[in-house]
Design an enzyme around this catalytic site. Sequence first.
Site, short mmCIF file in Angstrom:
data_model
loop_
_atom_site.label_atom_id
_atom_site.label_comp_id
_atom_site.label_asym_id
_atom_site.label_seq_id
_atom_site.Cartn_x
_atom_site.Cartn_y
_atom_site.Cartn_z
CE LYS A 189 36.18 39.85 31.17
NZ LYS A 189 37.49 40.50 30.90
CD GLU A 265 35.69 43.52 47.88
OE1 GLU A 265 36.09 44.63 48.28
OE2 GLU A 265 35.29 42.63 48.64
CB CYS A 300 42.29 48.01 45.35
SG CYS A 300 42.43 46.45 46.20
CD GLU A 399 42.15 53.01 42.34
OE1 GLU A 399 41.27 52.91 41.48
OE2 GLU A 399 42.36 52.17 43.22
P1 NAD Z 1 38.50 47.41 35.23
O1 NAD Z 1 37.29 47.78 35.98
O2 NAD Z 1 38.86 48.16 34.01
O3 NAD Z 1 38.41 45.89 34.77
C1 NAD Z 1 38.10 44.86 35.69
C2 NAD Z 1 37.41 43.76 34.94
O4 NAD Z 1 36.19 44.25 34.43
C3 NAD Z 1 38.19 43.22 33.75
O5 NAD Z 1 38.03 41.82 33.69
C4 NAD Z 1 37.49 43.88 32.57
O6 NAD Z 1 37.57 43.13 31.38
C5 NAD Z 1 36.06 43.92 33.07
N1 NAD Z 1 35.22 44.93 32.40
C6 NAD Z 1 35.59 46.12 31.87
N2 NAD Z 1 34.52 46.74 31.32
C7 NAD Z 1 33.45 45.93 31.52
C8 NAD Z 1 32.06 46.01 31.20
N3 NAD Z 1 31.55 47.06 30.54
N4 NAD Z 1 31.25 45.00 31.58
C9 NAD Z 1 31.73 43.94 32.25
N5 NAD Z 1 33.03 43.79 32.56
C10 NAD Z 1 33.88 44.78 32.21
O7 NAD Z 1 39.67 47.42 36.31
P2 NAD Z 1 41.18 47.04 36.09
O8 NAD Z 1 41.78 48.18 35.34
O9 NAD Z 1 41.34 45.66 35.57
O10 NAD Z 1 41.72 46.99 37.61
C11 NAD Z 1 42.09 48.10 38.28
C12 NAD Z 1 40.98 48.56 39.20
O11 NAD Z 1 40.59 47.53 40.07
C13 NAD Z 1 41.43 49.68 40.08
O12 NAD Z 1 40.46 50.70 40.12
C14 NAD Z 1 41.56 49.04 41.46
O13 NAD Z 1 41.43 49.88 42.54
C15 NAD Z 1 40.52 48.01 41.41
N6 NAD Z 1 40.80 46.93 42.36
C16 NAD Z 1 40.02 46.83 43.48
C17 NAD Z 1 40.27 45.84 44.42
C18 NAD Z 1 39.43 45.70 45.65
O14 NAD Z 1 39.39 44.63 46.21
N7 NAD Z 1 38.73 46.70 46.10
C19 NAD Z 1 41.31 44.93 44.20
C20 NAD Z 1 42.06 45.05 43.05
C21 NAD Z 1 41.79 46.06 42.12
#
Ligand code: NAD
Length: 506
Positions: A189, A265, A300, A399
């Site tokens: 997804k 992650e 991240c 963040e």
């Molecule tokens: P997000 O958590 O909003 O979304 C990530 C994914 O989760 C998307 O596909 C989204 O549709 C899905 N999602 C959202 N709500 C959900 C729910 N209730 N149930 C299931 N899935 C759901 O994050 P984002 O805004 O897309 O990305 C940014 C974040 O990702 C930042 O906090 C960043 O630090 C983190 N990030 C971490 C790493 C790492 O490896 N540690 C790498 C890249 C990004």
Amino acid sequence: MNQTMTSAPPTLPSRLPAHHVIGGASVAAASGATLDTVNPGTGQVIGTLPAGDASDIDRAVAAARRRFESGQWRDMKPAQRKKLMLTLADKLEAAAEEFAVLETIDSGKPISDTRNVDVPLALGTLRFYAEAIDKIHGEVGPTGPDKFSYAVHDPLGVIGAIVPWNFPLLMAMWKIAPAIAMGNSMVVKPSELSSLTALRFAELALEAGIPDGVLNVVTGTGQDAGAALALHRDVDMITFTGSGPVGRQLMRYSADSNLKRVSLELGGKSPHIVFADYPDLDRAAAAAAWGIFYNQGQVCTAGSRLLVQRSIHAEFVDKVLTVARTIRPGDPLDPATQLGAVISEKQLEGVLTRIARAQQEGAALRLGGSRARAETGGFYLDPTVFDTVSNASSLAQEEVFGPVLAVVPFDTPEEALALANDTEYGLASGLWTGSIDIAHAFARRLRAGLVWVNGWDACDITMPFGGFKQSGFGRDRSLHALFKYADMKSVTISTPTLSSLGVLPA
Ligand code: NAD
């Protein structure tokens, strides 16, 4: 990739992926609903995606389960799985330019980055796990002559991957490549803000001969498609990259459904420490600037907290500002652009809100702080630097996920270590020093999954990637990630001893 390709102006693809890939078929959402695909560089709608929900997830999980149970992929000889995955890698390489352009128009990343970083790293990841899978051995137990015991890595079954928008193809590949190499089937997804490359990759997998149902991609929002996948009782594991709040929610979904495994992650607020004894401050300053401004700060592992020893503080911040002033936002499709657009209007507004709060909290704004290129309709921000930030402030603790640097001065190594670890996160960290003793001492005591000495973001597919503390758990990259997608199974066969067979005296 050759030089001609990396500097040439891009050609837009003739077609944008617009359907789920489920069980080998391109399909619309069962409900018929769609979501808009917006180009962050222009703010324009460029296509639509299926707005998947629980019924689409059901179909995809069923297809993945069928393929897993058929044994056609999990029981295939590892050398054969490798061959098919390497064929897929060749196809991705041949389509590298198409993938780079898709990623740029979907995410706002500069084309020079998608061409030179995102797609090549995704390709390297795919080849690494393809090459690894026929070199993995189990164990034979030292159990004595009345038993023959061995332990094998058994694939988990159906893996759900939920991935973010900041490195859409690469984050998906960090999960897809090890999970399918291990013999699992998947439902991916992608973020609703950046689904194009995952969909196109699933199409390529079918062209490469990977059996249908091994790699399914369902698009849709987190609340609908994401939650349905994470709550599904026939999904064995959720592997996730994204924000902390959603990570917590996924653990609740697991507890409320079938106790599926969860690998998280999450975010970071990574300390980038500069000691006065590092001999090349220009080099460190360039790394400090790019450590936060790369990918519009949406990384991240971004070095968002710059801890600078007070004796060089003023000089060093001036050097960082000199580099930052050369980093101007531009059209992501222009090969000369180094800083593109942030992912969405909502993200842009969120970053501007945090900038305003930092000013209210008394941080000194030294550069940027505003929207840029508004006339284009795209979502651009100027590189922003705040100096003399308190480590207790929201800017240093939360963040931002945008091009915003917080500079925090320190006096002694003890203070630097305390400040570095004074965060709920623990993803990346780094230091610049001329002292081998300080380097080793900090590498031991920094509470972070990644420590970089005298070079920021020195990553490699062979090394594990992931966080301590609230940056999550479970590792991507390296052979550790392969084993994340398997359980250990112990098999014991009772065997007659030579004496019980009467061959030797009892
Ligand atoms: P997000 O958590 O909003 O979304 C990530 C994914 O989760 C998307 O596909 C989204 O549709 C899905 N999602 C959202 N709500 C959900 C729910 N209730 N149930 C299931 N899935 C759901 O994050 P984002 O805004 O897309 O990305 C940014 C974040 O990702 C930042 O906090 C960043 O630090 C983190 N990030 C971490 C790493 C790492 O490896 N540690 C790498 C890249 C990004």
